[in-house]
Design an enzyme around this catalytic site. Sequence first.
Site, short mmCIF file in Angstrom:
data_model
loop_
_atom_site.label_atom_id
_atom_site.label_comp_id
_atom_site.label_asym_id
_atom_site.label_seq_id
_atom_site.Cartn_x
_atom_site.Cartn_y
_atom_site.Cartn_z
N HIS A 392 0.81 -1.21 -0.24
CA HIS A 392 -0.04 0.18 -0.09
C HIS A 392 0.82 1.30 -0.04
CE1 HIS A 392 -3.73 1.84 -0.06
NE2 HIS A 392 -4.42 1.44 1.02
N ASP A 396 -2.22 2.32 -4.57
CA ASP A 396 -3.45 2.70 -3.90
C ASP A 396 -4.43 1.60 -4.03
OD1 ASP A 396 -2.25 4.99 -2.97
OD2 ASP A 396 -2.77 6.11 -4.75
#
Length: 421
Positions: A392, A396
């Site tokens: 992450h 995204d």
Amino acid sequence: MSIEVKVPVLGESISEATIGEWLKKPGDAVAADEAIASLETDKVAVEVPAPSAGVMGQQMYAAGDTVQVGALLAMIEAAGSAAAASPPATPAPAPAAAPAPAPAAAKADPAPAPSVSSGEPVSLSPAVRRLVLEHGLDPTGIRGTGKDGRLTKEDVLAAAESAKAAPAPAAARAPVAASAPAASGTAGRETERVRMTRIRQTIAKRLKSAQDTAAMLTTFNDVDMTAVIEARNKYKDLFEKKHGIRLGFMGFFAKAAVLALKDVPSVNAQIEGDEIVYHNYADISVAVSAPNGLVVPVIRNAETLSFAGIEKTIADFGKRAKDGTLKMDEMMGGTFTISNGGVFGSLMSTPIINPPQSAVLGLHRIDQRPVVMPNGEIKARPMMYLALSYDHRLIDGREAVTFLVRIKEAIEDPTRLLIDL
């Protein structure tokens, strides 16, 4: 004349290895290029060939020792030399370590007895060693039918079946009880300690490092496999006849991944320091099961390969992973990974990223499930869950979901794979 056998160069950045086993004992005849030892590195098990024919001489290290690249591993006495004549006397230390077998050998009557009680090390390939450990067998009590009396997988499986059909007498079980004593003396509660292989140690370190370093998250989707199954059933015979390889599902997913990686390049990127490195090629790592653990050889430039090229590469990786003959450079690099847990029956999982990559696609088993069709009908369809684990820090949620949707679209409409949509 004595010939030195040194630890070979094992690959870039690999400086040491562990001796998995000696395949030849001092005094054994050795042919040129015949494997004399198995080395385990961080990535794979490799065999060390004899540089020339002769007799196995002194071994500088024992199984389990760590050796450096270039270190002197063993000596081979050239055939016909004076030194070569002496090794037959070297078995003398073996009776000294275990004097009991000597009278049994002198009888020279029942052949199986010496193999059970001699105490000499038994040469096991990685695959055979795994079977021996799985079934809890004593390899010295199994007669080998392979070359030079080495155990084969069939020998071990036959011994396991025999053990199930007829429990061994107390005398035959004595060595096992002696090697794994139970504190309370209660039968069936023995324990066994087996040293982790170098490959397993590295897998443990890398997977834990991935969890500690990456901000790992997993997103899921499902895909209707109807179109791919129909295409495969329609063309599999022609495909195998033309290319000499079976048409599997992995080729479809590798092709779909190539298209998705083009649309979402961050999934094909990696973090180096405070920079993001984007790749304009797709080197897809494919998780393959090997006797000593999971390995991930790389399909180089997957974007340039045909279905046949991908399937041939994967089949070759699978065969050589079982044989332990994968090369170091074949498992280095990689920009994205596909792991197919469905072959083991997995319904859903959260795969772990293979550092320094930023994402891994997990495939699962195909199940018939009820699906509401666009017209409102409910039909049974062959469905598969997809899982994308990603870092992450770089990717995204929107990009991860978009990537999985691109995979889903390509698999549910394989025509997209041909016209690059």
